[in-house]
Write an enzyme that holds these catalytic residues in place. Structure first.
Site, mmCIF file in Angstrom:
data_model
loop_
_atom_site.group_PDB
_atom_site.id
_atom_site.type_symbol
_atom_site.label_atom_id
_atom_site.label_comp_id
_atom_site.label_asym_id
_atom_site.label_seq_id
_atom_site.Cartn_x
_atom_site.Cartn_y
_atom_site.Cartn_z
ATOM 1 N N HIS A 49 0.838 -1.213 0.000
ATOM 2 C CA HIS A 49 0.000 0.000 0.000
ATOM 3 C C HIS A 49 0.869 1.257 0.000
ATOM 4 C CE1 HIS A 49 0.117 -0.666 4.613
ATOM 5 N NE2 HIS A 49 1.089 0.159 4.262
ATOM 6 N N HIS A 59 -1.874 4.393 9.775
ATOM 7 C CA HIS A 59 -0.528 4.883 10.083
ATOM 8 C C HIS A 59 -0.646 6.129 10.957
ATOM 9 C CE1 HIS A 59 -0.159 2.477 6.400
ATOM 10 N NE2 HIS A 59 1.117 2.305 6.671
ATOM 11 N N HIS A 68 10.316 -4.089 3.725
ATOM 12 C CA HIS A 68 10.775 -2.700 3.773
ATOM 13 C C HIS A 68 11.092 -2.278 5.200
ATOM 14 C CE1 HIS A 68 6.410 -2.146 4.430
ATOM 15 N NE2 HIS A 68 6.504 -0.841 4.550
ATOM 16 N N GLU A 122 4.205 -5.597 8.516
ATOM 17 C CA GLU A 122 2.871 -5.365 7.930
ATOM 18 C C GLU A 122 2.336 -6.627 7.245
ATOM 19 O OE1 GLU A 122 2.998 -0.598 6.779
ATOM 20 O OE2 GLU A 122 3.232 -2.060 5.197
#
Ligand code: DHB
Ligand code: FE
Length: 282
Positions: free
Chosen positions: A12, A59, A193, A240
């Site tokens: 995303h 977030h 990431h 995530e």
């Protein structure tokens, strides 16, 4: 009866939304990223689901660090687009499906998942970017979306195994809803990431490839990946990926892979997309 017919797992990455919003998708950097999304746009348009359940993480947009629900389901009729610091993305607001959302809340809570109920919830890039990836830039999103938010920003996030079981509970909930709806579940986030610290920029293609393969080969084995392993192998934000397990748990054990796309890098991240279908689905 409602039924889950398919699942989509996708990164995303906010820069993907920015590239779309600013008309930069044809630039050499972005072209291969977006080329890999074309299939998914046609696929979802052909499938024309009645409603989407979208698993994503907030977030610190709807929830600050003051209140951090582990799982929160959006039961509102509409969800505004969050302002993440530079104004809300210019995408349509998200229409919810309160009836199905309340049913899932009731069913999963009685099934021993302590779900937070969100009656008001702005949605950030975690939710809007996967919609943009699979729907492009329509004036309105083509289906209602039930946002289901998972804490992966503040330790401790839920385990992959817990997420998989929540997916199974969501499938049970959908199966007991008395309207004839075809439902697609999205699991978003990842892939590898790390946005912070000495290892910022970390990307691990081997880990990501094994994870994608595992979604069909042995999804239960994937649920045993610990938080520490995600951190070590996929970077701090790679955690995530636990959200992919909710999507996978909601599908049948023998669900088939229909499509995948993997591209490195997009922004600081390995961009991954996987589409799966239940074989019994019609
Ligand atoms: C990036 C990726 C994310 O998943 C996120 O939430 C924020 C930023 C990035 O690659 O820049
Ligand atoms: Fe993220």
């Amino acid at each position: 009866m409602a039924r889950i017919v398919a699942g989509v797992a996708t990164s995303h990455i906010p820069a993907i939304g920015a590239a779309l919003d600013n008309g930069r998708t044809a630039e050499p950097y972005w072209k291969p990223v977006f080329a890999g999304y074309e299939f998914s746009k046609q696929w979802i348009a052909d499938l024309a689901p009645d409603v989407i359940i979208e698993i994503y993480n907030d977030h610190a947009s709807a929830f600050s660090l003051d209140i951090i629900p582990t799982f929160a389901i959006g039961c509102a009729a509409e969800f505004p687009i969050a302002d993440e610091g530079w104004g809300p993305r210019k995408v349509p607001p998200v229409t919810g499906h309160p009836e199905l959302a309340w049913h899932i809340a009731q069913s999963t809570i009685l099934d021993e998942f302590d779900m937070t109920i969100a009656n008001e919830m702005p949605v950030d890039h975690g939710l809007t970017v996967p919609l943009s990836i699979t729907c492009g830039q329509p004036p309105q999103w083509p289906f209602p979306v039930i946002p289901l938010c998972v804490n992966v920003v503040q330790y401790p996030p839920p385990t992959g195994a817990r997420c998989f079981k929540l997916g199974q509970a969501i499938a049970r909930a959908v199966a007991t809803f008395d309207q004839d709806l075809r439902v697609v579940i999205y699991g978003t986030g990842g892939m590898s990431h790390q946005l912070q610290g000495e290892r910022a920029g970390l990307i691990n293609r081997d880990f990501d490839k094994a994870f994608l393969d595992g979604m069909t080969k042995d999804p239960l084995a994937l649920t045993r990946i610990t938080h520490t392993e995600y951190m070590r192998e996929a970077g701090s934000e790679g955690v995530e990926m636990v959200m992919w397990h909710i999507m996978r748990g909601a599908l049948d054990a023998d669900a088939a892979e229909v499509y995948r796309h993997y591209h490195v890098p997009a922004s600081n991240t390995a961009a991954g997309l996987m589409i799966m279908e239940n074989r019994r689905a019609t």
